[in-house]
Design a protein around this motif. Structure first.
Motif, PDB file in Angstrom:
ATOM      1  N   PHE A  36      -0.403  10.910  27.624  1.00 16.11           N
ATOM      2  CA  PHE A  36      -1.311  11.733  28.578  1.00 16.11           C
ATOM      3  C   PHE A  36      -1.954  12.998  28.004  1.00 16.11           C
ATOM      4  CE2 PHE A  36      -1.857  14.448  32.183  1.00 16.11           C
ATOM      5  CZ  PHE A  36      -2.532  13.649  32.933  1.00 16.11           C
ATOM      6  N   LYS A  37      -1.047  13.932  27.510  1.00 20.14           N
ATOM      7  CA  LYS A  37      -1.552  15.128  27.235  1.00 20.14           C
ATOM      8  C   LYS A  37      -2.516  14.971  25.982  1.00 20.14           C
ATOM      9  CE  LYS A  37       0.064  18.840  24.080  1.00 20.14           C
ATOM     10  NZ  LYS A  37       1.158  19.519  23.582  1.00 20.14           N
ATOM     11  N   ASN A  38      -2.470  13.940  25.189  1.00 17.00           N
ATOM     12  CA  ASN A  38      -3.394  13.405  24.008  1.00 17.00           C
ATOM     13  C   ASN A  38      -4.652  12.653  24.583  1.00 17.00           C
ATOM     14  OD1 ASN A  38      -2.200  15.202  22.053  1.00 17.00           O
ATOM     15  ND2 ASN A  38      -0.815  13.449  21.632  1.00 17.00           N
ATOM     16  N   LYS A  39      -4.558  12.209  25.898  1.00 16.76           N
ATOM     17  CA  LYS A  39      -5.541  11.313  26.466  1.00 16.76           C
ATOM     18  C   LYS A  39      -5.796   9.876  25.781  1.00 16.76           C
ATOM     19  CE  LYS A  39      -7.089  14.319  29.599  1.00 16.76           C
ATOM     20  NZ  LYS A  39      -6.141  14.574  30.516  1.00 16.76           N
ATOM     21  N   ASP A  40      -4.329   9.578  25.175  1.00 18.42           N
ATOM     22  CA  ASP A  40      -4.416   8.045  24.564  1.00 18.42           C
ATOM     23  C   ASP A  40      -4.317   6.974  25.635  1.00 18.42           C
ATOM     24  OD1 ASP A  40      -3.772   5.891  23.310  1.00 18.42           O
ATOM     25  OD2 ASP A  40      -2.511   6.852  21.663  1.00 18.42           O
ATOM     26  N   LYS A  41      -5.416   6.428  26.113  1.00 15.72           N
ATOM     27  CA  LYS A  41      -5.356   5.646  27.263  1.00 15.72           C
ATOM     28  C   LYS A  41      -4.426   4.576  27.086  1.00 15.72           C
ATOM     29  CE  LYS A  41      -8.737   3.072  29.982  1.00 15.72           C
ATOM     30  NZ  LYS A  41     -10.021   2.478  30.112  1.00 15.72           N
ATOM     31  N   GLU A 121      -8.785   5.918  34.613  1.00 12.17           N
ATOM     32  CA  GLU A 121      -9.171   7.264  34.204  1.00 12.17           C
ATOM     33  C   GLU A 121      -7.847   7.958  34.468  1.00 12.17           C
ATOM     34  OE1 GLU A 121     -12.345   9.023  36.420  1.00 12.17           O
ATOM     35  OE2 GLU A 121     -13.731   7.090  36.271  1.00 12.17           O
ATOM     36  N   PHE A 122      -7.571   9.186  33.745  1.00  9.91           N
ATOM     37  CA  PHE A 122      -6.541  10.012  33.766  1.00  9.91           C
ATOM     38  C   PHE A 122      -6.725  10.654  35.100  1.00  9.91           C
ATOM     39  CE2 PHE A 122      -6.587   9.149  29.410  1.00  9.91           C
ATOM     40  CZ  PHE A 122      -4.837   9.056  29.058  1.00  9.91           C
ATOM     41  N   THR A 124      -4.679  13.424  38.277  1.00 11.05           N
ATOM     42  CA  THR A 124      -3.835  14.531  38.265  1.00 11.05           C
ATOM     43  C   THR A 124      -3.043  14.349  39.675  1.00 11.05           C
ATOM     44  OG1 THR A 124      -5.245  15.847  39.663  1.00 11.05           O
ATOM     45  CG2 THR A 124      -5.597  15.987  37.185  1.00 11.05           C
TER      46      THR A 124
END
Length: 166
Positions: A36-41, A121-122, A124
């Motif tokens: 999640f932190k690295n946006k590794d979908k 999409e990520f 929150t």
């Protein structure tokens, strides 16, 4: 003189699951927060699927369940909604867990946040809160109370409490 009486809408209780009636912190360890932190979908979606495949490790939060039953007994709502940011991929395991733990009743409804892994999409916590708020509005019930987790400490849920949500 003729007076019109306003037709009252049925009342509802709206409860989140995680952190309110269920401690899913053990299962939450399956989620790849580094992805999640690295946006590794791809890695993150894989971990979400793993998280939602079952409810092994989930335990009841007695105080949250007591609160649900107390409010239900006091207000006698037409419907109780469990509205959760758990993805729709986990609907069946979540419903089975609620039934296995004898939390489920005929006037309850389970609403999961939709998941579209093809167009993902990520998000929150704010996005999850908006989803829950929109569900409450869509149902057109004047919610008696809306309970969502804000802080969870030693199995005592401290809830966001909104009275007469409209």
């Amino acid at each position: 003189m003729v007076f019109k009486t306003a037709k009252k809408k049925p009342k509802a209780l709206i409860f989140d699951i995680d952190g309110v009636v269920c401690d899913s912190s053990e299962r939450f360890k399956r989620i790849d927060l580094e992805a999640f932190k690295n946006k590794d979908k791809n890695a993150f979606i894989k971990s979400l699927k793993e998280y939602n495949k079952d409810c092994v490790g989930d335990i009841i939060i007695d105080k949250g369940l007591d609160l649900l039953y107390m409010l239900e007994s006091n207000y006698k709502p037409y419907r109780v909604f469990f509205v959760t940011a758990r993805g729709s991929y986990g609907y069946d395991p979540t419903l089975d867990w609620l039934k296995d733990e004898n939390i489920w009743d005929d006037n309850y409804e389970l609403i999961m946040q939709p998941e579209d892994f093809d167009d993902w999409e990520f998000t929150t916590q704010k996005d999850h809160a908006e989803f829950k708020k929109n569900v409450a509005k869509e149902k057109l019930f004047p919610a008696i109370h809306f309970f969502d987790i804000m802080v969870h400490h030693q199995h005592y849920p401290i809830c966001i409490f909104r009275s007469r949500w409209r």
